[in-house]
Design a protein around this motif. Structure first.
Motif, mmCIF file in Angstrom:
data_model
loop_
_atom_site.group_PDB
_atom_site.id
_atom_site.type_symbol
_atom_site.label_atom_id
_atom_site.label_comp_id
_atom_site.label_asym_id
_atom_site.label_seq_id
_atom_site.Cartn_x
_atom_site.Cartn_y
_atom_site.Cartn_z
ATOM 1 N N THR A 41 0.832 -1.211 0.000
ATOM 2 C CA THR A 41 0.000 0.000 0.000
ATOM 3 C C THR A 41 0.864 1.257 0.000
ATOM 4 O O THR A 41 0.393 2.334 0.367
ATOM 5 C CB THR A 41 -0.925 0.027 1.232
ATOM 6 O OG1 THR A 41 -0.128 0.011 2.423
ATOM 7 C CG2 THR A 41 -1.883 -1.153 1.213
ATOM 8 N N THR A 42 2.106 1.140 -0.435
ATOM 9 C CA THR A 42 3.013 2.275 -0.460
ATOM 10 C C THR A 42 2.474 3.355 -1.393
ATOM 11 O O THR A 42 2.029 3.068 -2.508
ATOM 12 C CB THR A 42 4.411 1.827 -0.934
ATOM 13 O OG1 THR A 42 4.826 0.713 -0.144
ATOM 14 C CG2 THR A 42 5.424 2.951 -0.826
ATOM 15 N N ALA A 43 2.504 4.585 -0.905
ATOM 16 C CA ALA A 43 2.023 5.719 -1.696
ATOM 17 C C ALA A 43 3.153 6.740 -1.863
ATOM 18 O O ALA A 43 4.159 6.699 -1.157
ATOM 19 C CB ALA A 43 0.836 6.377 -1.002
ATOM 20 N N MET A 44 2.960 7.654 -2.806
ATOM 21 C CA MET A 44 3.938 8.724 -3.017
ATOM 22 C C MET A 44 4.163 9.472 -1.706
ATOM 23 O O MET A 44 3.237 9.719 -0.948
ATOM 24 C CB MET A 44 3.451 9.711 -4.080
ATOM 25 C CG MET A 44 3.345 9.122 -5.455
ATOM 26 S SD MET A 44 4.996 8.749 -6.047
ATOM 27 C CE MET A 44 4.601 8.048 -7.618
ATOM 28 N N GLY A 45 5.412 9.775 -1.410
ATOM 29 C CA GLY A 45 5.740 10.497 -0.192
ATOM 30 C C GLY A 45 6.112 9.602 0.979
ATOM 31 O O GLY A 45 6.675 10.076 1.957
ATOM 32 N N ASP A 46 5.777 8.293 0.909
ATOM 33 C CA ASP A 46 6.176 7.374 1.972
ATOM 34 C C ASP A 46 7.694 7.214 1.948
ATOM 35 O O ASP A 46 8.319 7.254 0.893
ATOM 36 C CB ASP A 46 5.528 5.994 1.801
ATOM 37 C CG ASP A 46 4.055 5.988 2.149
ATOM 38 O OD1 ASP A 46 3.608 6.920 2.838
ATOM 39 O OD2 ASP A 46 3.360 5.037 1.731
ATOM 40 N N THR A 47 8.282 7.036 3.101
ATOM 41 C CA THR A 47 9.731 6.847 3.173
ATOM 42 C C THR A 47 10.117 5.371 3.311
ATOM 43 O O THR A 47 11.288 5.046 3.381
ATOM 44 C CB THR A 47 10.320 7.636 4.358
ATOM 45 O OG1 THR A 47 9.685 7.202 5.554
ATOM 46 C CG2 THR A 47 10.094 9.138 4.154
ATOM 47 N N GLY A 48 9.146 4.523 3.355
ATOM 48 C CA GLY A 48 9.362 3.081 3.402
ATOM 49 C C GLY A 48 8.141 2.379 2.843
ATOM 50 O O GLY A 48 7.050 2.965 2.756
ATOM 51 N N ARG A 49 8.301 1.166 2.445
ATOM 52 C CA ARG A 49 7.171 0.413 1.906
ATOM 53 C C ARG A 49 6.175 0.092 3.016
ATOM 54 O O ARG A 49 6.547 -0.149 4.148
ATOM 55 C CB ARG A 49 7.657 -0.874 1.242
ATOM 56 C CG ARG A 49 8.539 -0.601 0.035
ATOM 57 C CD ARG A 49 8.709 -1.857 -0.804
ATOM 58 N NE ARG A 49 9.564 -1.614 -1.925
ATOM 59 C CZ ARG A 49 9.171 -1.066 -3.080
ATOM 60 N NH1 ARG A 49 7.910 -0.710 -3.232
ATOM 61 N NH2 ARG A 49 10.016 -0.885 -4.067
ATOM 62 N N ARG A 50 4.887 0.053 2.646
ATOM 63 C CA ARG A 50 3.819 -0.274 3.594
ATOM 64 C C ARG A 50 3.051 -1.479 3.057
ATOM 65 O O ARG A 50 2.877 -1.630 1.852
ATOM 66 C CB ARG A 50 2.859 0.897 3.761
ATOM 67 C CG ARG A 50 3.498 2.112 4.384
ATOM 68 C CD ARG A 50 2.473 3.255 4.428
ATOM 69 N NE ARG A 50 3.063 4.443 4.940
ATOM 70 C CZ ARG A 50 2.995 4.827 6.219
ATOM 71 N NH1 ARG A 50 2.343 4.075 7.080
ATOM 72 N NH2 ARG A 50 3.557 5.939 6.614
#
Length: 144
Positions: A41-50
């Protein structure tokens, strides 16, 4: 650290819920594997994968001693072959359900069996792996 001996594993199967045919006395090895798909669910602006949990992919691997008596291994597995069968398993079938001894139950697809296996002088066994069909229910109360 608490440690447990796995010589009291309980395993029941059947065509109705709850599973009622107790094959525990024939089990020589048992593994219940529970896993889920990881959905990113990683989105733009995240600093790590979700990630979030997706669908469950559970399986049971069991080694059984073959016995051809009524309601024993061979007749039971032959009857359940090519069906979804109910199962119930526990680490200790002699103890009540608890957080330390939960009961796992659900449906499994009996898509393979080994009714004849062994060589001269060998004990006949079946080493089987079943895919769980749907989710597993976990209960911490009751009796096996």
């Amino acid at each position: 650290m608490a440690q447990g001996l796995t010589n009291k594993v309980g395993f029941k199967v059947g065509t109705t819920s709850p599973a009622s045919i107790d094959l525990s006395a024939y089990v020589t090895s048992f593994t219940l594997t529970r896993s889920v798909d990881s959905l990113e669910t990683t989105a733009m602006g995240d600093t790590g994968r979700r990630y979030v949990a997706g669908l469950q992919t559970n399986s049971i691997t069991v080694e059984l001693i073959n016995d051809d008596a009524a309601s024993a291994v061979l007749q039971t597995m032959n009857t359940l072959f090519a069906t979804n069968a109910y199962f119930k398993c526990a680490l200790d079938s002699a103890s009540s359900g608890s957080a330390a001894n939960p009961f796992y139950s659900g449906l499994m697809l009996v898509d393979s069996i080994t009714p004849i296996n062994g060589a001269v002088g060998d004990l006949g066994t079946q080493s089987l792996t079943f895919q769980v069909s749907g989710a597993i229910t976990v209960a911490t109360t009751g009796s096996f």
